[in-house]
Design a protein around this motif. Structure first.
Motif, PDB file in Angstrom:
ATOM      1  N   THR A   1       0.841  -1.402   0.219  1.00  0.00           N
ATOM      2  CA  THR A   1       0.170   0.290   0.043  1.00  0.00           C
ATOM      3  C   THR A   1       1.040   1.248   0.050  1.00  0.00           C
ATOM      4  N   MET A   2       1.915   1.311   0.778  1.00  0.00           N
ATOM      5  CA  MET A   2       3.030   2.133   0.917  1.00  0.00           C
ATOM      6  C   MET A   2       3.373   2.754  -0.176  1.00  0.00           C
ATOM      7  N   VAL A   3       3.853   1.727  -1.544  1.00  0.00           N
ATOM      8  CA  VAL A   3       4.420   1.881  -2.098  1.00  0.00           C
ATOM      9  C   VAL A   3       3.437   2.540  -3.425  1.00  0.00           C
ATOM     10  N   LYS A   4       2.519   1.857  -3.410  1.00  0.00           N
ATOM     11  CA  LYS A   4       1.461   2.654  -4.419  1.00  0.00           C
ATOM     12  C   LYS A   4       1.673   4.117  -4.238  1.00  0.00           C
ATOM     13  N   THR A   5       0.553   3.779  -2.786  1.00  0.00           N
ATOM     14  CA  THR A   5       0.995   5.382  -2.302  1.00  0.00           C
ATOM     15  C   THR A   5       1.724   6.566  -2.887  1.00  0.00           C
ATOM     16  N   LEU A   6       3.405   6.212  -3.180  1.00  0.00           N
ATOM     17  CA  LEU A   6       4.600   6.771  -3.350  1.00  0.00           C
ATOM     18  C   LEU A   6       3.898   6.919  -4.725  1.00  0.00           C
ATOM     19  N   GLU A   7       3.930   6.172  -5.384  1.00  0.00           N
ATOM     20  CA  GLU A   7       3.627   6.096  -6.709  1.00  0.00           C
ATOM     21  C   GLU A   7       2.636   6.873  -7.294  1.00  0.00           C
ATOM     22  N   TYR A   8       1.555   6.896  -6.405  1.00  0.00           N
ATOM     23  CA  TYR A   8       0.827   7.980  -7.236  1.00  0.00           C
ATOM     24  C   TYR A   8       1.106   9.662  -6.336  1.00  0.00           C
ATOM     25  N   ILE A   9       2.036   9.684  -5.751  1.00  0.00           N
ATOM     26  CA  ILE A   9       2.446  10.697  -5.929  1.00  0.00           C
ATOM     27  C   ILE A   9       3.107  11.505  -6.262  1.00  0.00           C
ATOM     28  N   LYS A  10       3.984  10.734  -6.925  1.00  0.00           N
ATOM     29  CA  LYS A  10       5.200  10.443  -8.035  1.00  0.00           C
ATOM     30  C   LYS A  10       4.273  11.338  -9.793  1.00  0.00           C
ATOM     31  N   ARG A  11       3.185  10.406  -9.964  1.00  0.00           N
ATOM     32  CA  ARG A  11       2.393  10.617 -10.909  1.00  0.00           C
ATOM     33  C   ARG A  11       1.816  11.705 -10.650  1.00  0.00           C
ATOM     34  N   ARG A  12       0.885  12.182  -9.215  1.00  0.00           N
ATOM     35  CA  ARG A  12       0.504  13.577  -9.159  1.00  0.00           C
ATOM     36  C   ARG A  12       1.436  14.714  -9.487  1.00  0.00           C
TER      37      ARG A  12
END
Length: 960
Positions: free
Chosen positions: A927-938
């Protein structure tokens, strides 16, 4: 205040465009995901994938196959290996075996043949007695034999044991009730099985002989059919045991015989044992036990020769001629037919001979011997003749099965030639195909008229004819004459039970072929016969059956209720439980067949009366399932009522229904939904611009709901209906009424119990309350403030209730709710809200981003955020660290979605929450990895470059 002072400014339209899925044009061609795939069997070895999964069948020979098997041309690899290993043995018997199997299948009895087992229960229930019975109980002890005795000595001992039974070593048990007698027979059946399992074969045979002898006893004649059923059960058990015993002796090298074995494949030991059984049976001196026991093991002839059964059947048929009592003889014939249909259904000649033998001896029934016996037992001729019915019906059913019309016509002609043939005629109509009977209805009516009334009642004959005409149609020109002829006889019947048994059958014929006028006449006649002396009280099953048949054929309810005598017919159901069942039947038919909504006053008044009857049957002892079923039927009716554009009449109907069905909560819930729907329909017709009249009408609808909701017992039903009705009031610009609904919902929240009953089980209510409050917050966004109340008075009231509510110690639901409140408050700070109610000004329009309004929101948010952070601190103990991690991440995601992270303090708070979520190793790494990937995409989106810096400040910690 930090959170909302720096709430992210949202442009909902542009965000929606960014998040929208990219549309890609697709060319499906013939393919569609919902279209069934037809696999075409390939004719060549070359595999063609496209052809094998074509969505359209390429030839008439193609069939639905497993797609995987199409690769193998319909063969499986194991079969191919077997064929390759021994081509001669696998190919040789194929054609012959197939022909033999086809022949067996064509001659075997199919599922359209009614088995004996289905008649057994009916016979036992119908033929009973209160007289005392007697049974012979043999001395079934086993004599001791010396272990080393010679075979001849053993055989002699066994023969002596059999003789011993026949020479009177039995004792007679007298004065048994019917139940005692049946229990004794069951004991004998069990004794047979026990003797067999303990290898006492002679004892087993003695029991069977002893039971068979009982079939020659007609001292309690009215019980004879039931006695036959009980004793033939024992014979069937014996026959099965002997057959399985010999079959088990045929097993060589653990390979058992196939189903269609030939006598050549049976070993000598098995054949010798089989012959031994037939020799033992041949030595029985008395005819009746010898016949029955041999018939029971008729199937064993298969072990001896191919023609064994076909040779035995005529001999056994001839043996029956030696039985003097016609009743005993006819049941012996029935048993032979029963066994014959099981083991050799193709040998119809023997069955026909059996029946023609019976016809030759038919006159015995009216002979002096039988008449004298009936006088002694005080049995009337009509009752005596009904004892023959099960046996003759069965014999005729066996003969008529798949028989050509020529044979049936010949049998009918033979019956005609016999005098006083009512009994036979009744059995012919019971056994022959309905189509055959219906086509010759007038012939049968002529034969019925000629019958002697004293022997076999004519009304039973008309009942049998009516049963056939319910299954098959007679010639069109004869239909009215048939009804007139039958009803002339039926209407003259004085005995109400005889009358209703006949009328029940002929009602179906009338409904099938005639108009409501004839149906009305028949119903009137039934009322006339069944009302005197309250005769209807003894005929509820038949009257129910009549109602069922009427509504099966007349399912246009406007036509049904125009049948003048239909409702008076319902008045005969005066026993409440039966009355309710009939009402349920009618309502089920209405819901099933009524395609369009109705406002017909005749239908509405009749069905309201029927629904009221069902509703009034509910009391404190009524089961929940029953209440649910009744409510579903009444709701089905309510949904089908529509007065079109006459909305006031519709509301009046709902008001009347509420007063009639107040004890069934699901009906009240349905009425509230229906009235809300009516209000929204009014809004649609007026396109949102209410006139003075429609505004008053909508307020009346809203008042209906507001008055009705408090009478409901389920607290979550009340909460959801308050919310739903408030939304409807808001949509119709009834702002003060909407406020009243929302206030009622807020004041009800403290009453929510910790546990609620769901499907009879107690469950925690937290999850349901959380779901409701989230829905409530979504509505509160668009509710405008009341001019005389404070800013956000409803939100404040709800927060106070949440604060005071007693939450479970181990629950985080309160904080999850507060986090959702932040979503609401963030949305309220936007210049334009994400959604609005048409023609209702929400707070974004009323306040126009006023600084005082925003300051009030900030105060609220400050309180909420401090509550969340305080709760996170209390979760610092070791046993609650996992919960702390989950809540910290939940709050982090809220800030990420709704906060302006360009603000340093808010940015730092989010970093602290991220670290807290991972601090003790309870965070889900994925979950933490996916959240961080989302922030980078944003961070790559316009005006989101500050997310790049944030991503660098959010470390990922390993669990170790």
């Amino acid at each position: 205040s930090l959170f909302l002072r720096h709430a992210r400014s949202r442009n909902y339209v542009s965000e929606c465009e960014v998040c929208k899925l990219e549309s890609v044009p697709l060319d499906f061609g013939d393919y569609h995901p919902l279209k069934p795939i037809t696999v075409t069997e390939s004719k060549t070895k070359k595999m063609n994938r496209k052809g094998s999964t074509s969505s359209t069948s390429s030839s008439s020979s193609s069939s639905l196959l497993d797609p995987l098997s199409s690769v193998l041309d319909g063969t499986d690899p194991l079969s191919l290996f077997a064929a390759a290993a021994d081509p001669v043995t696998t190919a040789a018997p194929t054609d012959g075996a197939r022909r033999k199997r086809d022949k067996d299948e064509s001659s075997a009895v199919g599922s359209d043949f009614e088995p004996w087992s289905s008649k057994r229960g009916e016979i036992l229930a119908r033929y009973t007695t209160t007289e005392k019975l007697s049974i012979v109980s043999g001395g079934c002890h086993r004599k001791a034999t010396t272990t080393g005795s010679a075979v001849s000595e053993k055989v002699r001992t066994r023969l002596e044991e059999l003789d011993d039974l026949e020479e009177g070593s039995q004792k007679e048990l007298l004065n048994l009730t019917q139940q005692d007698y049946m229990n004794r027979i069951e004991e004998l059946n069990q004794s047979l099985k026990d003797a067999w399992s303990s290898d006492q074969k002679v004892k087993a045979l003695k029991i069977v002989i002893q039971c068979s002898k009982l079939l020659s006893d007609t001292t309690v004649i009215q019980f004879y059919p039931s006695k036959f059923v009980l004793i033939t059960d024992i014979l069937d058990t014996f026959g099965k045991l002997v057959y399985e015993r010999i079959l088990s002796m045929c097993v060589d090298n653990r390979v058992s015989l196939p189903d269609n074995f030939s006598p050549e494949s049976v070993n000598d030991t098995a054949k010798e044992t089989c012959l031994n059984w037939f020799f033992k049976i041949a030595s029985i001196r008395e005819l009746i036990p010898r016949f029955y026991v041999e018939a029971a093991i008729l199937k064993c002839n298969k072990f001896l020769s191919k023609t064994g059964i076909s040779e035995c059947l005529p001999r056994l048929t001839s043996m029956i001629r030696g039985i003097g009592d016609p009743l005993v003889a006819v049941y012996a014939r029935a048993y032979l037919c029963r066994v014959g249909m099981e083991v050799a259904p193709q040998l119809k000649e023997s069955l026909n001979k059996n029946f023609f033998d019976f016809l030759l001896t038919f006159k015995q029934i009216h002979g002096d011997t039988v008449q004298n016996q009936l006088v002694v037992q005080c049995v009337e001729i009509p009752l005596y003749l009904t004892l023959y019915s099960p046996a003759i019906d069965w014999i005729l059913q066996c003969i008529a099965y798949h028989a050509p019309d020529v044979l049936l016509t010949e049998m009918m002609e033979r019956c005609k030639k016999l005098g006083n043939n009512a009994l036979l005629l009744n059995s012919v109509m019971s056994a022959f195909r309905a189509e055959f009977i219906a086509a010759r209805s007038m012939d049968f009516i002529g034969m019925i008229k000629e019958c002697d009334e004293s022997g076999f009642p004519k009304h039973l004959l008309f009942r049998s004819l009516g049963s056939n005409l319910a299954l098959a149609d007679p010639p069109e020109n004869d239909r009215l004459q048939i009804l007139n002829e039958a009803w002339k006889v039926i209407t003259k019947l004085k005995n109400p039970q005889d009358y209703i048994n006949c009328a029940e059958v002929w009602v179906e014929y009338t409904c099938r072929h005639f108009t409501k006028r004839e149906v009305n006449t028949v119903l009137a006649d039934v009322i006339k016969h069944m009302t005197p002396d309250r005769a209807f009280e003894d005929a509820y099953p038949q009257l129910q059956s009549i109602i069922q048949k009427v509504i099966t054929y007349i399912y246009d309810f406007a036509l049904l209720f125009s049948v003048e005598k239909f409702l008076p017919f319902l008045d005969m159901f005066q026993k409440e439980s039966v009355r309710v069942e009939v009402c349920k039947c009618i309502m089920e038919s209405f819901i099933k067949h009524q395609q369009e909504s109705t406002k017909d006053p005749v239908i509405l008044n009749a069905l309201l009366h029927i629904c009221k009857t069902m509703h009034d049957s509910v009391n404190a002892l009524t089961l929940e399932d029953e209440k649910r079923m009744l409510a579903a039927l009444i709701n089905g009716f309510i949904k089908m009522v529509s007065f079109g554009r006459d909305f006031e009449q519709q509301l009046s109907f709902y008001v009347e229904a509420r007063s009639m069905f107040c004890n069934l909560e699901p009906v009240l819930v349905q009425l509230i939904h229906s009235v809300n729907q009516l209000a929204m329909e009014t809004r649609r017709v007026m396109k949102g611009n209410h006139s003075r009249k429609t505004a008053a009408f909508v307020r009346a609808c809203v008042a209906f709901c507001f008055i009705t909701i408090p009478s409901l017992s389920s607290i979550f039903t009340r909460l959801n209906l308050y919310l739903h009705s408030g939304q409807v009031a808001l949509a119709n610009q009834c702002l003060s009424q909407a406020d009243a609904f929302f206030k009622a919902a807020v004041s009800l929240v403290p009453e929510v119990p910790k546990m609620i009953s769901i499907d009879g089980k107690m469950r925690p209510s937290d999850a349901f309350l959380l779901e409701f409050l989230c829905n409530f917050f979504s509505t509160l966004l668009v509710v405008p403030d009341h001019p005389e109340q404070g800013v956000l008075f409803l939100v404040r009231g709800l927060l106070n209730v949440i604060q005071d509510y007693t939450w479970e110690d181990n629950s985080d639901d309160k904080v999850r709710i507060y986090t959702n409140v932040l979503h609401l408050l963030s949305a309220m700070t936007q210049e334009a809200f994400i959604y609005h109610v048409d023609k209702v000004d929400s707070n974004d329009t009323l306040y126009g981003g006023d600084s005082k309004f925003l300051a009030e929101i900030n105060k609220l948010s400050e309180t909420v955020v401090s509550q969340i952070l305080d709760h996170l601190k209390t979760l610092g103990k070791e046993e609650t660290l996992k919960r702390q991690s989950q809540l910290a991440l939940y709050f982090f995601n809220t800030i990420l979605a709704h906060g302006d992270l360009q603000n340093n303090r808010l940015n730092q708070l989010s970093v602290n929450l991220w670290n807290l979520a991972q601090k003790h190793g309870f965070a889900d790494t994925k979950t933490m990895v996916k959240t961080l990937e989302y922030i980078k995409r944003r961070s790559k989106q316009p005006e989101m470059s500050h997310f790049t810096e944030l991503a660098l400040r959010l470390p990922l910690q390993s669990r170790t």
